[in-house]
Design a protein around this motif. Structure first.
Motif, PDB file in Angstrom:
ATOM      1  N   ASN A 186       2.231   1.262  10.648  1.00 37.64           N
ATOM      2  CA  ASN A 186       2.501   2.319   9.677  1.00 37.64           C
ATOM      3  C   ASN A 186       3.983   2.564   9.440  1.00 37.64           C
ATOM      4  O   ASN A 186       4.344   3.395   8.618  1.00 37.64           O
ATOM      5  CB  ASN A 186       1.841   3.618  10.137  1.00 37.64           C
ATOM      6  N   ALA A 232       5.243   2.169   5.753  1.00 41.10           N
ATOM      7  CA  ALA A 232       4.897   3.281   4.865  1.00 41.10           C
ATOM      8  C   ALA A 232       5.783   4.488   5.150  1.00 41.10           C
ATOM      9  O   ALA A 232       6.218   5.180   4.223  1.00 41.10           O
ATOM     10  CB  ALA A 232       3.423   3.650   5.035  1.00 41.10           C
ATOM     11  N   SER A 244      10.652  -0.990   3.851  1.00 42.56           N
ATOM     12  CA  SER A 244       9.339  -0.686   3.268  1.00 42.56           C
ATOM     13  C   SER A 244       8.884  -1.806   2.358  1.00 42.56           C
ATOM     14  O   SER A 244       7.682  -2.040   2.194  1.00 42.56           O
ATOM     15  CB  SER A 244       9.369   0.643   2.517  1.00 42.56           C
TER      16      SER A 244
END
Length: 113
Positions: free
Chosen positions: A62, A65, A110
């Protein structure tokens, strides 16, 4: 890739520290009401930068993100700090510079996902 991630972690932690220093310095200014948005964004940005760095250290799926969100908050914090930097507030100038650096590397992280 690991070197870029380490650089991003370092930029996030430097930004978090600068944001806390900026918020603290702003709280000591006489026109504190004018600095309310700056202080709030400093605190949000510092919190998010630390969380982003921690997830990257965990090699979390994660983290990419969170880097995207971190870049967004860092940019908003930089824009707010730049408003006050023009009035001689050095802590805001330094915070804005480090927020921009953090945002740049977080955007590139990202995009790797």
């Amino acid at each position: 890739m690991k070197e870029k991630m380490q650089e991003c972690i370092e930029k996030c932690l430097a930004c978090a520290s600068a944001c806390m220093q900026c918020a603290s310095a702003c709280l000591n200014e006489s026109e504190i009401e004018m600095l309310r948005a700056c202080i709030l964004l400093d605190l949000e940005c510092s919190t998010l930068c630390k969380a982003t760095a921690e997830l990257m250290q965990l090699d979390s799926n994660n983290s990419h993100a969170l880097c995207e969100l971190c870049a967004k908050i860092c940019t908003a914090c930089a824009e707010e700090c730049e408003k006050h930097a023009t009035h001689g507030m050095e802590q805001c100038r330094e915070c804005a510079r480090l927020c921009r650096e953090c945002a740049d590397i977080c955007i590139s992280m990202s995009a790797v996902a």
